[in-house]
Design a protein around this motif. Sequence first.
Motif, PDB file in Angstrom:
ATOM      1  N   ALA A 318       0.831  -1.203   0.000  1.00  0.00           N
ATOM      2  CA  ALA A 318       0.000   0.000   0.000  1.00  0.00           C
ATOM      3  C   ALA A 318       0.867   1.255   0.000  1.00  0.00           C
ATOM      4  N   LEU A 319       1.968   1.206   0.738  1.00  0.00           N
ATOM      5  CA  LEU A 319       2.871   2.350   0.780  1.00  0.00           C
ATOM      6  C   LEU A 319       3.493   2.604  -0.590  1.00  0.00           C
ATOM      7  N   LEU A 320       3.967   1.541  -1.218  1.00  0.00           N
ATOM      8  CA  LEU A 320       4.609   1.699  -2.533  1.00  0.00           C
ATOM      9  C   LEU A 320       3.624   2.184  -3.590  1.00  0.00           C
ATOM     10  N   SER A 321       2.364   1.827  -3.424  1.00  0.00           N
ATOM     11  CA  SER A 321       1.368   2.248  -4.417  1.00  0.00           C
ATOM     12  C   SER A 321       1.204   3.768  -4.430  1.00  0.00           C
ATOM     13  N   ALA A 322       1.442   4.420  -3.282  1.00  0.00           N
ATOM     14  CA  ALA A 322       1.325   5.870  -3.233  1.00  0.00           C
ATOM     15  C   ALA A 322       2.382   6.530  -4.106  1.00  0.00           C
ATOM     16  N   PHE A 323       3.583   5.960  -4.119  1.00  0.00           N
ATOM     17  CA  PHE A 323       4.640   6.490  -4.983  1.00  0.00           C
ATOM     18  C   PHE A 323       4.300   6.236  -6.457  1.00  0.00           C
ATOM     19  N   GLU A 324       3.781   5.034  -6.735  1.00  0.00           N
ATOM     20  CA  GLU A 324       3.422   4.691  -8.112  1.00  0.00           C
ATOM     21  C   GLU A 324       2.320   5.605  -8.635  1.00  0.00           C
ATOM     22  N   ASP A 325       1.300   5.821  -7.807  1.00  0.00           N
ATOM     23  CA  ASP A 325       0.176   6.647  -8.240  1.00  0.00           C
ATOM     24  C   ASP A 325       0.599   8.089  -8.523  1.00  0.00           C
ATOM     25  N   CYS A 326       1.636   8.559  -7.825  1.00  0.00           N
ATOM     26  CA  CYS A 326       2.104   9.940  -8.026  1.00  0.00           C
ATOM     27  C   CYS A 326       3.236  10.021  -9.040  1.00  0.00           C
ATOM     28  N   GLY A 327       3.584   8.888  -9.640  1.00  0.00           N
ATOM     29  CA  GLY A 327       4.610   8.875 -10.667  1.00  0.00           C
ATOM     30  C   GLY A 327       6.010   9.155 -10.155  1.00  0.00           C
ATOM     31  N   VAL A 328       6.307   8.700  -8.933  1.00  0.00           N
ATOM     32  CA  VAL A 328       7.627   8.915  -8.341  1.00  0.00           C
ATOM     33  C   VAL A 328       8.406   7.614  -8.352  1.00  0.00           C
ATOM     34  N   ASN A 329       9.589   7.637  -8.960  1.00  0.00           N
ATOM     35  CA  ASN A 329      10.426   6.448  -9.058  1.00  0.00           C
ATOM     36  C   ASN A 329      11.318   6.332  -7.819  1.00  0.00           C
ATOM     37  N   LEU A 330      11.454   5.099  -7.293  1.00  0.00           N
ATOM     38  CA  LEU A 330      12.259   4.868  -6.094  1.00  0.00           C
ATOM     39  C   LEU A 330      13.675   4.448  -6.466  1.00  0.00           C
ATOM     40  N   GLU A 354      10.662  16.164  -8.574  1.00  0.00           N
ATOM     41  CA  GLU A 354      10.340  17.512  -8.151  1.00  0.00           C
ATOM     42  C   GLU A 354       9.779  17.505  -6.722  1.00  0.00           C
ATOM     43  N   ALA A 355      10.090  18.558  -5.994  1.00  0.00           N
ATOM     44  CA  ALA A 355       9.669  18.638  -4.596  1.00  0.00           C
ATOM     45  C   ALA A 355       8.152  18.562  -4.468  1.00  0.00           C
ATOM     46  N   ASP A 356       7.415  19.237  -5.359  1.00  0.00           N
ATOM     47  CA  ASP A 356       5.953  19.220  -5.257  1.00  0.00           C
ATOM     48  C   ASP A 356       5.403  17.804  -5.413  1.00  0.00           C
ATOM     49  N   ARG A 357       6.037  17.028  -6.262  1.00  0.00           N
ATOM     50  CA  ARG A 357       5.553  15.659  -6.462  1.00  0.00           C
ATOM     51  C   ARG A 357       5.811  14.810  -5.205  1.00  0.00           C
ATOM     52  N   LEU A 358       6.945  15.036  -4.557  1.00  0.00           N
ATOM     53  CA  LEU A 358       7.232  14.299  -3.333  1.00  0.00           C
ATOM     54  C   LEU A 358       6.302  14.726  -2.209  1.00  0.00           C
ATOM     55  N   HIS A 359       5.962  16.009  -2.171  1.00  0.00           N
ATOM     56  CA  HIS A 359       4.963  16.478  -1.208  1.00  0.00           C
ATOM     57  C   HIS A 359       3.614  15.805  -1.468  1.00  0.00           C
ATOM     58  N   ALA A 360       3.292  15.594  -2.735  1.00  0.00           N
ATOM     59  CA  ALA A 360       2.023  14.941  -3.072  1.00  0.00           C
ATOM     60  C   ALA A 360       2.004  13.502  -2.571  1.00  0.00           C
ATOM     61  N   VAL A 361       3.146  12.810  -2.666  1.00  0.00           N
ATOM     62  CA  VAL A 361       3.236  11.441  -2.152  1.00  0.00           C
ATOM     63  C   VAL A 361       2.977  11.439  -0.652  1.00  0.00           C
ATOM     64  N   ALA A 362       3.641  12.357   0.065  1.00  0.00           N
ATOM     65  CA  ALA A 362       3.467  12.420   1.517  1.00  0.00           C
ATOM     66  C   ALA A 362       2.017  12.665   1.885  1.00  0.00           C
ATOM     67  N   SER A 363       1.385  13.562   1.170  1.00  0.00           N
ATOM     68  CA  SER A 363      -0.020  13.864   1.444  1.00  0.00           C
ATOM     69  C   SER A 363      -0.912  12.652   1.194  1.00  0.00           C
ATOM     70  N   ALA A 364      -0.637  11.942   0.103  1.00  0.00           N
ATOM     71  CA  ALA A 364      -1.435  10.758  -0.223  1.00  0.00           C
ATOM     72  C   ALA A 364      -1.272   9.673   0.839  1.00  0.00           C
ATOM     73  N   ILE A 365      -0.055   9.490   1.327  1.00  0.00           N
ATOM     74  CA  ILE A 365       0.210   8.469   2.349  1.00  0.00           C
ATOM     75  C   ILE A 365      -0.595   8.752   3.606  1.00  0.00           C
ATOM     76  N   GLU A 366      -0.585   9.993   4.030  1.00  0.00           N
ATOM     77  CA  GLU A 366      -1.261  10.317   5.284  1.00  0.00           C
ATOM     78  C   GLU A 366      -2.779  10.413   5.102  1.00  0.00           C
ATOM     79  N   LYS A 367      -3.231  10.913   3.950  1.00  0.00           N
ATOM     80  CA  LYS A 367      -4.678  11.015   3.711  1.00  0.00           C
ATOM     81  C   LYS A 367      -5.320   9.631   3.658  1.00  0.00           C
ATOM     82  N   ALA A 368      -4.611   8.652   3.064  1.00  0.00           N
ATOM     83  CA  ALA A 368      -5.147   7.293   2.960  1.00  0.00           C
ATOM     84  C   ALA A 368      -4.973   6.498   4.251  1.00  0.00           C
ATOM     85  N   GLY A 369      -4.285   7.072   5.237  1.00  0.00           N
ATOM     86  CA  GLY A 369      -4.071   6.355   6.496  1.00  0.00           C
ATOM     87  C   GLY A 369      -3.070   5.222   6.384  1.00  0.00           C
ATOM     88  N   ILE A 370      -2.237   5.262   5.339  1.00  0.00           N
ATOM     89  CA  ILE A 370      -1.242   4.194   5.143  1.00  0.00           C
ATOM     90  C   ILE A 370      -0.170   4.265   6.217  1.00  0.00           C
TER      91      ILE A 370
END
Length: 383
Positions: A318-330, A354-370
């Motif tokens: 579930a955690l990795l899916s947040a990065f995938e959904d935001c298009g961030v490569n690990l 980009e920093a904004d994209r990484l911020h989006a990942v963080a937001s998605a992780i916490e919003k989904a309760g992951i």
Amino acid sequence: MVSDTVQIDRPVIGIVGSQGAFGRWLQQFFSRRMGLQVIGRDPHGDTALSEEALVEAADVLIFSAPIRITPELIRHYVQVAAGAERGKLWMDLTSIKLAPVEALLESQAEVVGLHPMCAPPKISTLRGRPLVVCPARLDRWQGWLQAFLQASEAQCRTVEPGQHDRIMALVQGLSHASHMLQGAVLTQLAPELGGMAAISELGTIGHALDLTVTRRVLGGNPDIYTDIQFDNPHVLEVLKHLQRQLDGLAEAVGRGDDAARRQVRKHWLVDSARTFGREDLQEGSHAFERLGYLLEDLAEPRYLSVFLPEDRPGSLRALLSAFEDCGVNLDSIHSSRNPEGELHFRLGVSRDCEADRLHAVASAIEKAGIGRVVAGLVSDRTG
């Protein structure tokens, strides 16, 4: 015969030194992992039970005290017990084994010496850690001991107490002394070069790894490291060997001629390499490279550190899916536990993220309760 009051299947566990680091860990282990009643006594805030009451009530009594006082502490409890320990199991948790085990054998209890080769872990077991076991007098408690060792998940090694102490003079005494001396040299010489920060900026991976151990020793409990030097009777001879080797190396370097260079190459490198053997040296080189890769990953500035509240199958997916959904490569994934034992994942991302994209990942992780973002590029926004 074993007294009717002694419970071998579900014993009451007593801890002498219950407020020490390992004493507290043992309380959690036996109560939560094995479902056993745990009682204890410690001069630093745990004196509800008298020594006599502790000896009487505990079917298994474990001494978890500073090295320098453990043998005499055990002998004191032998006098307090006055035979009440007959049929019970007494153990100690100490970095030396011969002196504590000899003291335990003065009792009428069954006796096992233990030495966990680590600080109290952040997890609930000793999984993967070596645990030295010295069964000095064991009969009826053999089955329970095996159940306890299995529950600990440790890599158990049965060793004779005297042999343990001779090996520990090298494993602990030599290693700690080497890093204590390095710390003292750095204390003397580093300030004139700009301090440790300036030195570390130019450090190699080898320097960084070595300095990590030095900081670990210097940042630990100084009493423990002092006791290991003074209370293991074999350490002094090891230190004399270290001094002779260091004096010889300094003398050769001081001469500085070709003969001295050949001496250093042969004695301190080629001859010593033969002690390890080719395969062992290759494995060491490979391990060094792996640790180097880890340091490089941890030095990358773009990452998120995420605490997963539910340590269960599917949490990481579930955690990795947040990065995938935001298009961030690990670039890397590492797991660890903080001092409270919480499971954290450190996920390094591509430098072109980009920093904004990484911020989006963080937001998605916490919003989904992951999970909860606890560090990284966006730690200032996530709280």
